[in-house]
Scaffold this motif. Structure first.
Motif, PDB file in Angstrom:
ATOM      1  N   ASP A   1       0.793  -1.229   0.000  1.00  0.00           N
ATOM      2  CA  ASP A   1       0.000   0.000   0.000  1.00  0.00           C
ATOM      3  C   ASP A   1       0.824   1.276   0.000  1.00  0.00           C
ATOM      4  O   ASP A   1       0.290   2.366   0.254  1.00  0.00           O
ATOM      5  N   GLY A   2       2.106   1.168  -0.318  1.00  0.00           N
ATOM      6  CA  GLY A   2       2.921   2.378  -0.356  1.00  0.00           C
ATOM      7  C   GLY A   2       4.394   2.036  -0.376  1.00  0.00           C
ATOM      8  O   GLY A   2       4.779   0.864  -0.458  1.00  0.00           O
ATOM      9  N   ASN A   3       5.230   3.071  -0.294  1.00  0.00           N
ATOM     10  CA  ASN A   3       6.671   2.829  -0.203  1.00  0.00           C
ATOM     11  C   ASN A   3       7.003   2.302   1.192  1.00  0.00           C
ATOM     12  O   ASN A   3       6.113   2.020   1.994  1.00  0.00           O
ATOM     13  N   ARG A   4       8.271   2.166   1.484  1.00  0.00           N
ATOM     14  CA  ARG A   4       8.678   1.490   2.727  1.00  0.00           C
ATOM     15  C   ARG A   4       8.020   2.109   3.967  1.00  0.00           C
ATOM     16  O   ARG A   4       7.360   1.429   4.756  1.00  0.00           O
ATOM     17  N   GLU A   5       8.173   3.409   4.147  1.00  0.00           N
ATOM     18  CA  GLU A   5       7.634   4.067   5.352  1.00  0.00           C
ATOM     19  C   GLU A   5       6.107   4.035   5.373  1.00  0.00           C
ATOM     20  O   GLU A   5       5.489   3.734   6.404  1.00  0.00           O
ATOM     21  N   LEU A   6       5.491   4.337   4.232  1.00  0.00           N
ATOM     22  CA  LEU A   6       4.037   4.434   4.174  1.00  0.00           C
ATOM     23  C   LEU A   6       3.371   3.073   4.339  1.00  0.00           C
ATOM     24  O   LEU A   6       2.404   2.928   5.099  1.00  0.00           O
ATOM     25  N   HIS A   7       3.878   2.069   3.649  1.00  0.00           N
ATOM     26  CA  HIS A   7       3.280   0.736   3.749  1.00  0.00           C
ATOM     27  C   HIS A   7       3.370   0.202   5.183  1.00  0.00           C
ATOM     28  O   HIS A   7       2.381  -0.327   5.721  1.00  0.00           O
ATOM     29  N   ASP A   8       4.541   0.346   5.791  1.00  0.00           N
ATOM     30  CA  ASP A   8       4.706  -0.156   7.157  1.00  0.00           C
ATOM     31  C   ASP A   8       3.780   0.568   8.129  1.00  0.00           C
ATOM     32  O   ASP A   8       3.268  -0.025   9.084  1.00  0.00           O
TER      33      ASP A   8
ATOM     34  N   ILE B   1       0.754   2.035   7.346  1.00  0.00           N
ATOM     35  CA  ILE B   1      -0.626   1.639   7.087  1.00  0.00           C
ATOM     36  C   ILE B   1      -0.888   0.222   7.592  1.00  0.00           C
ATOM     37  O   ILE B   1      -1.941  -0.065   8.166  1.00  0.00           O
ATOM     38  N   ARG B   2       0.074  -0.651   7.395  1.00  0.00           N
ATOM     39  CA  ARG B   2      -0.093  -2.051   7.798  1.00  0.00           C
ATOM     40  C   ARG B   2       0.237  -2.308   9.264  1.00  0.00           C
ATOM     41  O   ARG B   2      -0.081  -3.373   9.803  1.00  0.00           O
ATOM     42  N   GLY B   3       0.876  -1.331   9.904  1.00  0.00           N
ATOM     43  CA  GLY B   3       1.132  -1.441  11.333  1.00  0.00           C
ATOM     44  C   GLY B   3       2.226  -2.416  11.710  1.00  0.00           C
ATOM     45  O   GLY B   3       2.345  -2.808  12.882  1.00  0.00           O
ATOM     46  N   ILE B   4       3.061  -2.814  10.746  1.00  0.00           N
ATOM     47  CA  ILE B   4       4.122  -3.791  10.999  1.00  0.00           C
ATOM     48  C   ILE B   4       5.449  -3.267  10.452  1.00  0.00           C
ATOM     49  O   ILE B   4       5.646  -3.208   9.233  1.00  0.00           O
ATOM     50  N   PRO B   5       6.387  -2.876  11.307  1.00  0.00           N
ATOM     51  CA  PRO B   5       7.704  -2.446  10.831  1.00  0.00           C
ATOM     52  C   PRO B   5       8.380  -3.558  10.027  1.00  0.00           C
ATOM     53  O   PRO B   5       8.346  -4.730  10.405  1.00  0.00           O
ATOM     54  N   GLY B   6       8.976  -3.189   8.916  1.00  0.00           N
ATOM     55  CA  GLY B   6       9.682  -4.158   8.088  1.00  0.00           C
ATOM     56  C   GLY B   6       8.799  -4.887   7.091  1.00  0.00           C
ATOM     57  O   GLY B   6       9.294  -5.730   6.329  1.00  0.00           O
ATOM     58  N   ASN B   7       7.492  -4.577   7.049  1.00  0.00           N
ATOM     59  CA  ASN B   7       6.578  -5.293   6.148  1.00  0.00           C
ATOM     60  C   ASN B   7       6.928  -5.048   4.681  1.00  0.00           C
ATOM     61  O   ASN B   7       6.883  -5.963   3.854  1.00  0.00           O
ATOM     62  N   PHE B   8       7.300  -3.810   4.339  1.00  0.00           N
ATOM     63  CA  PHE B   8       7.659  -3.498   2.945  1.00  0.00           C
ATOM     64  C   PHE B   8       8.807  -4.388   2.477  1.00  0.00           C
ATOM     65  O   PHE B   8       8.753  -4.968   1.381  1.00  0.00           O
ATOM     66  N   ASP B   9       9.832  -4.509   3.303  1.00  0.00           N
ATOM     67  CA  ASP B   9      10.990  -5.318   2.910  1.00  0.00           C
ATOM     68  C   ASP B   9      10.620  -6.795   2.768  1.00  0.00           C
ATOM     69  O   ASP B   9      11.175  -7.506   1.926  1.00  0.00           O
ATOM     70  N   ARG B  10       9.667  -7.264   3.564  1.00  0.00           N
ATOM     71  CA  ARG B  10       9.220  -8.652   3.444  1.00  0.00           C
ATOM     72  C   ARG B  10       8.450  -8.855   2.139  1.00  0.00           C
ATOM     73  O   ARG B  10       8.538  -9.925   1.522  1.00  0.00           O
ATOM     74  N   VAL B  11       7.704  -7.838   1.721  1.00  0.00           N
ATOM     75  CA  VAL B  11       7.015  -7.926   0.430  1.00  0.00           C
ATOM     76  C   VAL B  11       8.032  -7.991  -0.702  1.00  0.00           C
ATOM     77  O   VAL B  11       7.891  -8.785  -1.648  1.00  0.00           O
ATOM     78  N   MET B  12       9.063  -7.165  -0.628  1.00  0.00           N
ATOM     79  CA  MET B  12      10.094  -7.179  -1.668  1.00  0.00           C
ATOM     80  C   MET B  12      10.786  -8.543  -1.714  1.00  0.00           C
ATOM     81  O   MET B  12      11.062  -9.087  -2.789  1.00  0.00           O
TER      82      MET B  12
END
Length: 353
Positions: A136-143, A145-156
């Protein structure tokens, strides 16, 4: 075998353009409401599900309702159901016509486990298995919105794993699922560009966009203020349409129609096409309750009460009343991929207008 399954799906889709079907060919099935995300746009994660359908119950349901060509498994986080492989296998073994399986994931499960289970599912021989990676966004925004630090990197990381897996499995497809809300409006192009920095092979075609919508029965978010500015959303969707490269195939065509109709939806606030819920599709929740769709809190019945025979619910007076309401335009306005794709396929003439 693959061509036979495609023909079977094609026949169902063609018939749905001409008449009401006697039974559905697509089912959206929430196999669990458990979820590790802490989304600011959805309250599914706050549920504490108990007495969800057991794997044996699902097997019995699959045996008695063996006509699905298209299965959309969802949650919660579907990979939190440890029997996800057995569940998919039940539908594969009891139907020779299952052509499409679609599943979302938040990428928060142990990735070795997730990839291992996905490989077992791919080995079942379903011609098309499509995974949506929530983003749902770049690293800072996605994490955030999703409430989970590091979620963006796990998606990548998961995207890289799936890209590698595609070398072995030609039936695997995946996209990034971007849900637009007031929290990320105006950030779609930035998100695509940031993903491309991590994954140079990614293009706008790898992004599927939905608009955040309200559903008390499913998302539990009816009191949330998540609606994005309509003008902003329409602008971003039009931008995405221009960024997309031309592709040959029915899926890119349907996706293009979906996005154009999405512009109509956010502009008018009205469903751009009449739903085909309770005609070609339905929603089954993890407790066995049958609804027209994930967007309509109109319970029709429970498969536990009918010995897992969907036909008794499908042909009931309650179901007929729902169909009448849909024809009269009384279904809640919405436009989400879970319901829109089969609506498009079921009324091609209207879809291309």
């Amino acid at each position: 075998m693959k061509s036979g399954k495609l023909i079977g799906l094609g026949i169902n889709a063609a018939k749905s353009n001409l008449t009401e079907l006697k039974r559905p060919y697509k089912m959206t099935f929430a196999i669990t409401y458990r979820c590790q995300s802490r989304c600011l746009t959805c309250n599914i994660w706050q549920r504490k599900p108990v007495n969800e359908l057991t794997t044996d119950e699902i097997r019995e349901f699959a045996k008695k309702n063996n006509y699905f060509r298209w299965l959309e498994i969802t949650g919660g986080e579907p990979f939190l159901n440890s029997d996800i492989v057995e569940i998919v296998k039940a539908f594969v073994q009891n139907s020779d016509g299952l052509f499409i399986l679609t599943m979302p994931t938040n990428s928060l499960c142990n990735q070795e486990m997730l990839v291992g289970k996905l490989k077992q599912i791919l080995d079942l021989g379903i011609p098309k298995v499509s995974i949506t990676l929530s983003l749902d966004g770049n690293r800072e925004l996605h994490d955030r919105i999703r409430g989970i630090p590091g979620n963006f990197d796990r998606v990548m990381s998961m995207a890289r794993r799936l890209k590698e897996l595609q070398k072995e499995y030609k039936n695997l497809f995946f996209v990034f699922g971007y849900t637009m809300s007031r929290l990320n409006q105006g950030h779609l192009e930035e998100t695509i560009n940031d993903v491309r920095k991590e994954l140079p092979w990614a293009t706008a075609n790898n992004f599927h966009v939905n608009v955040g919508q309200l559903s008390g029965m499913y998302y539990g978010n009816e009191d949330m203020q998540i609606a994005a500015d309509r003008e902003s959303v329409a602008k971003e969707v039009k931008m995405l349409l221009k960024m997309r490269k031309k592709e040959i195939g029915i899926i890119p065509i349907i996706e293009g129609i979906f996005l154009r109709k999405l512009v109509d939806y956010v502009t008018t606030g009205k469903s751009p096409m009449r739903s085909r819920s309770m005609d070609v599709s339905l929603f089954l929740d993890s407790y066995g309750n049958v609804f027209p769709s994930i967007m309509w809190d109109k319970k029709i019945g429970n498969i536990r009460d009918t010995g897992y025979d969907l036909g008794k619910i499908w042909s009931s007076q309650e179901a007929d009343e729902i169909r009448k309401s849909i024809k009269e335009g009384k279904e809640p306005d919405s436009w989400t991929a879970c319901e829109a794709y089969q609506t498009i396929v079921g009324d091609i003439k209207e879809a291309v207008i």
